[in-house]
Enzyme design. Structure first.
Site, mmCIF file in Angstrom:
data_model
loop_
_atom_site.group_PDB
_atom_site.id
_atom_site.type_symbol
_atom_site.label_atom_id
_atom_site.label_comp_id
_atom_site.label_asym_id
_atom_site.label_seq_id
_atom_site.Cartn_x
_atom_site.Cartn_y
_atom_site.Cartn_z
ATOM 1 N N ASP A 73 -5.737 19.412 -15.094
ATOM 2 C CA ASP A 73 -6.143 18.105 -15.603
ATOM 3 C C ASP A 73 -5.778 18.079 -17.086
ATOM 4 O O ASP A 73 -6.392 18.741 -17.910
ATOM 5 C CB ASP A 73 -7.650 17.911 -15.412
ATOM 6 C CG ASP A 73 -8.138 16.549 -15.887
ATOM 7 O OD1 ASP A 73 -7.383 15.854 -16.594
ATOM 8 O OD2 ASP A 73 -9.288 16.185 -15.568
ATOM 9 N N ARG A 101 0.834 -1.207 0.000
ATOM 10 C CA ARG A 101 0.000 0.000 0.000
ATOM 11 C C ARG A 101 0.865 1.252 0.000
ATOM 12 O O ARG A 101 0.518 2.266 -0.604
ATOM 13 C CB ARG A 101 -0.930 0.002 1.217
ATOM 14 C CG ARG A 101 -1.673 1.337 1.401
ATOM 15 C CD ARG A 101 -2.756 1.243 2.456
ATOM 16 N NE ARG A 101 -2.309 0.667 3.703
ATOM 17 C CZ ARG A 101 -1.597 1.304 4.641
ATOM 18 N NH1 ARG A 101 -1.211 2.560 4.444
ATOM 19 N NH2 ARG A 101 -1.249 0.696 5.757
ATOM 20 N N TYR A 139 -14.815 18.144 -16.316
ATOM 21 C CA TYR A 139 -15.246 16.748 -16.313
ATOM 22 C C TYR A 139 -16.292 16.542 -15.225
ATOM 23 O O TYR A 139 -16.069 16.847 -14.051
ATOM 24 C CB TYR A 139 -14.048 15.822 -16.094
ATOM 25 C CG TYR A 139 -14.451 14.393 -15.797
ATOM 26 C CD1 TYR A 139 -15.289 13.701 -16.666
ATOM 27 C CD2 TYR A 139 -14.029 13.758 -14.645
ATOM 28 C CE1 TYR A 139 -15.684 12.405 -16.389
ATOM 29 C CE2 TYR A 139 -14.415 12.455 -14.356
ATOM 30 C CZ TYR A 139 -15.239 11.792 -15.230
ATOM 31 O OH TYR A 139 -15.642 10.511 -14.941
ATOM 32 N N LYS A 152 -7.125 6.575 -19.565
ATOM 33 C CA LYS A 152 -7.356 7.072 -20.918
ATOM 34 C C LYS A 152 -6.132 6.839 -21.809
ATOM 35 O O LYS A 152 -5.776 5.702 -22.051
ATOM 36 C CB LYS A 152 -7.763 8.541 -20.841
ATOM 37 C CG LYS A 152 -8.886 8.830 -19.836
ATOM 38 C CD LYS A 152 -10.146 8.015 -20.061
ATOM 39 C CE LYS A 152 -11.330 8.480 -19.249
ATOM 40 N NZ LYS A 152 -11.207 8.335 -17.799
#
Length: 371
Positions: A170, A47, A99, A195
């Protein structure tokens, strides 16, 4: 190194006993300690860090010319970690065309701890009038989703420096091979690695890259490591494999998108095409200044209403009607119906993620769907 080289060699692959050229997947959740209690392999618990995630973060850092990167389990988690790192009562200036998933986070999750204004970031001269005493960040998205607006990152950076604000960008629609916000003055750049970085519609992820390792970045890193929304070693392996071809995939996406945009702009049943590579785009000059190429995303306003747009997306055969973007296959969708009843997206808008099929087939598909 140039992006094509960095994508292949910047992962800092540690030589293994078996001499792997391709990085093996390290599935171990925990790592051995030495006699003094240290961690000779550099990792304690998966983690916190693991070899595959460290390699992914190294590559993205190199591609974005940053100081450090945090990888996350999704793009939304990456963005949310920024908002979580802000102190309660902070004010954010965000774009009006943002977005919808991240905008929904602000409106439904952070609405009691943060305040925000959604404004046009295109008219830079008007931005300062929205800065308040508790404003701490300008969140930009360029190219934007779904109207493909282009924000002048360098101009925003000057405003942020003057008012000691954080500039987060972004850059998902651009990818690191087309645009590097940090070199233009941004403090943090975000990607949904689902993406273009992933590029094959088969892995979920997100990343944040910082220009400097400062106190705010340590807050973000703490959220990543102790919040624990991190990608699995296999997810990181897939992203690393995809990044090696990113620069060349993007060349194909850009070439196809430009040709499709030019075809659609001239079509009698199309009202408008939003693509920054077209001279008709309102921010074409800004895009030329800050992007190496214009990307694989475009939006089309068909002449008609929502029913007309839906007929097109239901009639195409090569394009897959699905959400998301950036994969090798071309995707198409009626965007307003995804965003819901409160959307500001025009009902006749179709969002297109242009893939790597032959451009003649993509044009022929639109020809029959529009015809």
């Amino acid at each position: 190194m140039k992006p094509e080289t960095a994508a292949i060699h910047a992962l800092n692959l540690v030589k293994s006993a078996t001499g792997d050229v391709s990085m093996p997947i390290s599935l171990s959740t925990t790592f051995l300690r030495d006699e003094d209690g240290g961690y000779p392999g550099g990792h304690m618990y998966s983690r916190m860090s693991n070899p595959n995630r460290a390699a992914l973060e190294n590559v993205i850092t190199a591609l974005e010319f940053g100081a450090d990167t945090c990888a996350f389990s999704s793009g939304n988690t990456a963005g949310m970690s920024i908002f979580q790192a802000l102190k309660s009562g902070s004010h954010i200036i965000a774009p009006d065309d943002m977005y919808w998933g991240l905008k929904k986070q602000l409106l439904s999750i952070f609405n009691e701890t943060l305040t925000f204004d959604f404004i046009s970031l295109i008219d830079v001269d008007k931005i300062e009038s929205f800065i308040k005493p508790n404003t701490v960040m300008i969140w930009a998205e360029t190219p934007s989703n779904p109207l493909i607006k282009i924000t002048d990152i360098e101009a925003l950076a000057k405003i942020c420096k003057a008012h000691k604000l954080i500039l987060a960008v972004d850059s998902t629609f651009a990818s690191p091979t087309l645009q590097n916000p940090i070199t233009l003055g941004a403090d943090i750049v975000m990607h949904s690695t689902t993406k273009y970085i992933g590029g094959h519609s088969d892995v979920l992820g997100g990343s944040l890259t910082t220009a400097t390792k400062n106190e705010f970045w340590e807050r973000v890193k703490n959220i990543q490591q102790n919040g624990g929304a991190v990608p699995s070693p296999f997810d990181c392996f897939l992203l690393l494999r995809s990044i090696k071809t990113l620069a060349y995939r993007m060349k194909g996406h850009c070439e196809n998108a430009m040709k499709l945009a030019q075809y659609l702009e001239a079509h009698p049943k199309v009202e408008a095409v939003y693509y920054p590579g077209l001279p008709s785009h309102p921010q074409h000059d800004v895009a030329k200044k800050q992007m190496k190429d214009f990307g694989g995303m475009l939006s089309v306003l068909v002449k008609g209403d929502a029913a007309t747009a839906r007929k097109v997306v239901n009639t195409v055969k090569v394009f897959a009607q699905a959400t998301s973007l950036g994969g090798v296959e071309s995707l198409i969708e009626h965007r307003a119906s995804v965003e819901g009843p409160d959307t500001k997206t025009p009902q006749n808008l179709i969002r297109v993620s242009v893939g790597l099929e032959h451009i003649d087939d993509l044009i022929a598909d639109f020809e029959q769907a529009l015809g």
